[in-house]
Design a protein around this motif. Structure first.
Motif, PDB file in Angstrom:
ATOM      1  N   MET A 170       0.863  -1.177   0.000  1.00 29.27           N
ATOM      2  CA  MET A 170       0.000   0.000   0.000  1.00 29.27           C
ATOM      3  C   MET A 170       0.901   1.229   0.000  1.00 29.27           C
ATOM      4  O   MET A 170       1.718   1.410   0.915  1.00 29.27           O
ATOM      5  CB  MET A 170      -0.886  -0.013   1.243  1.00 29.27           C
ATOM      6  N   ARG A 171       0.784   2.063  -1.018  1.00 26.85           N
ATOM      7  CA  ARG A 171       1.623   3.259  -1.067  1.00 26.85           C
ATOM      8  C   ARG A 171       1.254   4.221   0.052  1.00 26.85           C
ATOM      9  O   ARG A 171       0.092   4.354   0.409  1.00 26.85           O
ATOM     10  CB  ARG A 171       1.484   3.943  -2.433  1.00 26.85           C
ATOM     11  N   GLU A 172       2.268   4.922   0.546  1.00 29.07           N
ATOM     12  CA  GLU A 172       2.059   5.805   1.698  1.00 29.07           C
ATOM     13  C   GLU A 172       1.036   6.895   1.416  1.00 29.07           C
ATOM     14  O   GLU A 172       0.242   7.253   2.299  1.00 29.07           O
ATOM     15  CB  GLU A 172       3.404   6.433   2.105  1.00 29.07           C
ATOM     16  N   THR A 173       1.046   7.448   0.207  1.00 38.49           N
ATOM     17  CA  THR A 173       0.082   8.499  -0.130  1.00 38.49           C
ATOM     18  C   THR A 173      -1.344   7.968  -0.063  1.00 38.49           C
ATOM     19  O   THR A 173      -2.248   8.633   0.453  1.00 38.49           O
ATOM     20  CB  THR A 173       0.388   9.047  -1.534  1.00 38.49           C
ATOM     21  N   LEU A 174      -1.547   6.768  -0.589  1.00 42.04           N
ATOM     22  CA  LEU A 174      -2.870   6.157  -0.566  1.00 42.04           C
ATOM     23  C   LEU A 174      -3.271   5.787   0.851  1.00 42.04           C
ATOM     24  O   LEU A 174      -4.420   5.987   1.264  1.00 42.04           O
ATOM     25  CB  LEU A 174      -2.878   4.922  -1.476  1.00 42.04           C
ATOM     26  N   ALA A 175      -2.317   5.264   1.623  1.00 39.07           N
ATOM     27  CA  ALA A 175      -2.607   4.929   3.024  1.00 39.07           C
ATOM     28  C   ALA A 175      -3.033   6.167   3.805  1.00 39.07           C
ATOM     29  O   ALA A 175      -3.960   6.115   4.617  1.00 39.07           O
ATOM     30  CB  ALA A 175      -1.373   4.295   3.681  1.00 39.07           C
ATOM     31  N   ALA A 176      -2.364   7.293   3.550  1.00 43.01           N
ATOM     32  CA  ALA A 176      -2.702   8.527   4.265  1.00 43.01           C
ATOM     33  C   ALA A 176      -4.124   8.970   3.957  1.00 43.01           C
ATOM     34  O   ALA A 176      -4.873   9.404   4.847  1.00 43.01           O
ATOM     35  CB  ALA A 176      -1.706   9.629   3.898  1.00 43.01           C
ATOM     36  N   LEU A 177      -4.526   8.872   2.690  1.00 40.99           N
ATOM     37  CA  LEU A 177      -5.883   9.280   2.319  1.00 40.99           C
ATOM     38  C   LEU A 177      -6.927   8.306   2.851  1.00 40.99           C
ATOM     39  O   LEU A 177      -8.015   8.723   3.269  1.00 40.99           O
ATOM     40  CB  LEU A 177      -5.992   9.415   0.800  1.00 40.99           C
ATOM     41  N   PHE A 178      -6.610   7.013   2.867  1.00 36.87           N
ATOM     42  CA  PHE A 178      -7.554   6.051   3.447  1.00 36.87           C
ATOM     43  C   PHE A 178      -7.689   6.272   4.959  1.00 36.87           C
ATOM     44  O   PHE A 178      -8.787   6.154   5.512  1.00 36.87           O
ATOM     45  CB  PHE A 178      -7.109   4.622   3.154  1.00 36.87           C
ATOM     46  N   LEU A 179      -6.604   6.589   5.642  1.00 33.44           N
ATOM     47  CA  LEU A 179      -6.692   6.922   7.069  1.00 33.44           C
ATOM     48  C   LEU A 179      -7.607   8.126   7.279  1.00 33.44           C
ATOM     49  O   LEU A 179      -8.447   8.138   8.181  1.00 33.44           O
ATOM     50  CB  LEU A 179      -5.301   7.201   7.642  1.00 33.44           C
ATOM     51  N   ARG A 180      -7.454   9.131   6.437  1.00 35.83           N
ATOM     52  CA  ARG A 180      -8.308  10.318   6.530  1.00 35.83           C
ATOM     53  C   ARG A 180      -9.766   9.944   6.279  1.00 35.83           C
ATOM     54  O   ARG A 180     -10.660  10.391   7.006  1.00 35.83           O
ATOM     55  CB  ARG A 180      -7.834  11.370   5.525  1.00 35.83           C
ATOM     56  N   GLU A 181     -10.033   9.145   5.244  1.00 39.09           N
ATOM     57  CA  GLU A 181     -11.393   8.733   4.926  1.00 39.09           C
ATOM     58  C   GLU A 181     -12.005   7.923   6.062  1.00 39.09           C
ATOM     59  O   GLU A 181     -13.227   7.937   6.251  1.00 39.09           O
ATOM     60  CB  GLU A 181     -11.402   7.908   3.636  1.00 39.09           C
ATOM     61  N   ALA A 182     -11.162   7.227   6.822  1.00 38.36           N
ATOM     62  CA  ALA A 182     -11.645   6.436   7.955  1.00 38.36           C
ATOM     63  C   ALA A 182     -11.814   7.273   9.222  1.00 38.36           C
ATOM     64  O   ALA A 182     -12.113   6.726  10.287  1.00 38.36           O
ATOM     65  CB  ALA A 182     -10.691   5.275   8.220  1.00 38.36           C
TER      66      ALA A 182
END
Length: 368
Positions: A170-182
Motif C-alpha cells: 500500500m503506497r504511503e500516499t494512498l494509506a494517508a488518504l484512506f486513514l483520513r477517509e476512515a
C-alpha cells in the motif's frame, strides 16, 4: 510570468475530496477538487510546502505558461520565445512529455516533443534527456499548448526512508488518504493486523507526531532557477514535531513482515511509538488503552489467485474483531463486496480507487 502559479496536486481518482480537505487544513485555500487531483494557487514557496507537508498528494505540478499553436512551425517559434530561463537552469537536464489529441491541429505528440526539446536546447542551452529527474509536461488541447513542471521528481509516496516493502504494498500516499477517509486525525491508536511492511501504523504515527512526510528526501524543484535554498531550509525547519501519547500497532503471521515493519519504523523515527508482533488473526488481542481504528489491506482474489480461503480468512477476522475490539472502528480495503460482507460486520463502502492495477474500495464500520 505571474507571482501566482496554478498548482495541481495529483491523487488517485476517487480521493480528490480527501486531498482537498487535507490541502485546506494545511492552508492551501481555496482548494478545488477536480478529476484526478486538486487545484490550488500560490507562489513557489507554496509549491515547496505542498511537496513537504501534504501526505496524500502523489505529485505537485506547476503550470508555468501557455500559448496557442495551430501547426508545428508555430509551436517551434513560440517555444523558442518562451521565458524558460525564469524557471529552468541551463545546466539541469530536462525530460519532455507531451500529451495531445485530435481536437488540436497539432496531434502528433512525438513531433511536438521534438520541437519543444529543440527549443530548450537552442534557446536555453538545457540538456534534454529521457532519464532526467526534472520533467516538463506539455499538454496540447484545443490548440492551446500548456507547460507544467513536475516539481516533485520521484512520486511523493517515496518518503525517503522506507528500505523494505512486501508484495502488493500500500503506497504511503494512498494509506494517508484512506486513514483520513476512515476518520483518523492522530488522536487515537491504530492497529493493522496484516501489516506487511508497516505502512498504516507508520503513517498513523507520523500524523500523530506532526512529522512532515517529505522531511527526508530531495525534490525536483531544488534544481529549478526559482529555487531559494535558504528559504527552503527555513521552511523545512519551521515544521516542528509534536508530542503524542498514542501507540500504533502492527501484526502479521509472517515474521519477515514484522522484521520489515520494525526496520521501516526505525528508519522513519517512530520506533518509540510503534509495536509489531508476529500474530495470526485468530490470536489477535486488543491492545491496552482506549479504543481506536483497525485498518487493513488484506489479501483479495485478483491479487492472490484462489479466492475460496479468503472468505474463511475474512470471517475469522470479523469474529476476532467483534470479540476483542469492542468500541473500535474498522476499515478494510478490498476489491470485492463479498469479501467485506464475509466479515459479518456492518460496513459502508467508499468510492472505487485504483490500486495496483485493480479497483479497491474502503469499507468501514462505526464503533463495534
Amino acid at each position: 510570468m505571474s507571482d501566482k502559479l496554478d498548482i495541481f496536486l495529483i491523487c488517485p481518482p476517487g480521493l480528490e475530496a480527501a486531498l482537498a480537505a487535507e490541502a485546506q487544513e494545511n492552508g492551501f485555500a481555496p482548494a478545488r477538487a477536480v478529476a484526478g487531483g486538486v487545484e490550488v494557487v500560490g507562489g513557489w514557496p507554496d509549491v515547496w510546502r505542498a511537496n513537504l507537508v501534504l501526505r496524500g498528494a502523489v505529485r505537485v505540478l506547476v503550470r508555468i505558461g501557455s500559448f496557442r499553436a495551430f501547426h508545428l512551425a508555430q509551436l517551434d517559434k513560440r517555444a523558442r520565445k518562451f521565458p524558460w530561463a525564469d524557471v529552468l537552469r541551463p545546466d539541469v537536464p530536462v525530460r519532455v512529455e507531451v500529451s495531445t489529441n485530435k481536437r488540436s491541429k497539432i496531434y502528433h505528440a512525438g513531433a511536438a516533443a521534438q520541437r519543444i526539446e529543440t527549443a530548450l536546447k537552442e534557446s536555453l542551452g538545457a540538456p534534454v534527456s529521457a532519464d532526467a529527474a526534472l520533467t516538463l509536461k506539455a499538454r496540447i488541447e484545443d490548440n492551446l499548448v500548456t507547460f507544467s513542471l513536475d516539481s516533485s521528481g520521484e512520486s511523493l509516496h517515496k518518503r525517503g526512508f522506507k528500505e523494505a516493502v512486501n508484495k502488493a504494498p500500500m503506497r504511503e500516499t494512498l494509506a494517508a488518504l484512506f486513514l483520513r477517509e476512515a476518520g483518523y486525525t492522530g488522536a487515537e491508536p491504530v492497529l493493522d493486523p496484516m501489516c506487511g511492511s508497516g505502512t498504516f501504523p507508520i503513517e498513523a504515527a507520523e500524523i500523530a507526531l506532526g512529522l512532515a512526510p517529505g522531511r527526508a528526501r530531495r525534490f525536483a524543484f531544488e534544481s529549478l532557477a526559482s529555487f531559494d535554498a535558504p528559504a527552503w531550509e527555513s521552511l523545512r525547519s519551521s515544521v516542528t514535531p509534536r508530542q503524542s501519547e498514542q501507540r500504533f500497532y502492527g501484526s502479521d503471521r509472517d515474521q519477515g513482515a514484522i522484521t520489515m515493519s520494525t526496520r521501516n519504523a526505525a528508519a522513519a523515527g517512530v520506533q518509540d511509538h510503534t509495536s509489531f508482533t508476529c500474530t495470526s488473526i485468530s490470536d489477535l488481542k486488543r491492545p491496552e488503552g482506549p479504543a481506536g481504528l483497525v485498518i487493513l489491506n488484506p489479501p483479495y482474489g485478483a491479487r492472490i489467485g484462489n479466492k475460496k480461503p479468503l472468505f474463511a480468512l475474512h470471517a475469522a477476522l470479523g469474529t476476532t474483531l467483534k470479540a476483542e475490539f469492542r468500541g473500535w472502528r474498522v476499515a478494510i480495503i478490498t476489491t470485492e463486496a463479498s469479501l467485506a460482507k464475509a466479515t459479518g460486520l456492518a460496513l459502508s463502502a467508499g468510492p472505487y480507487v485504483p490500486h495496483g492495477g485493480l479497483k479497491v474500495r474502503l469499507y468501514q464500520s462505526g464503533p463495534l
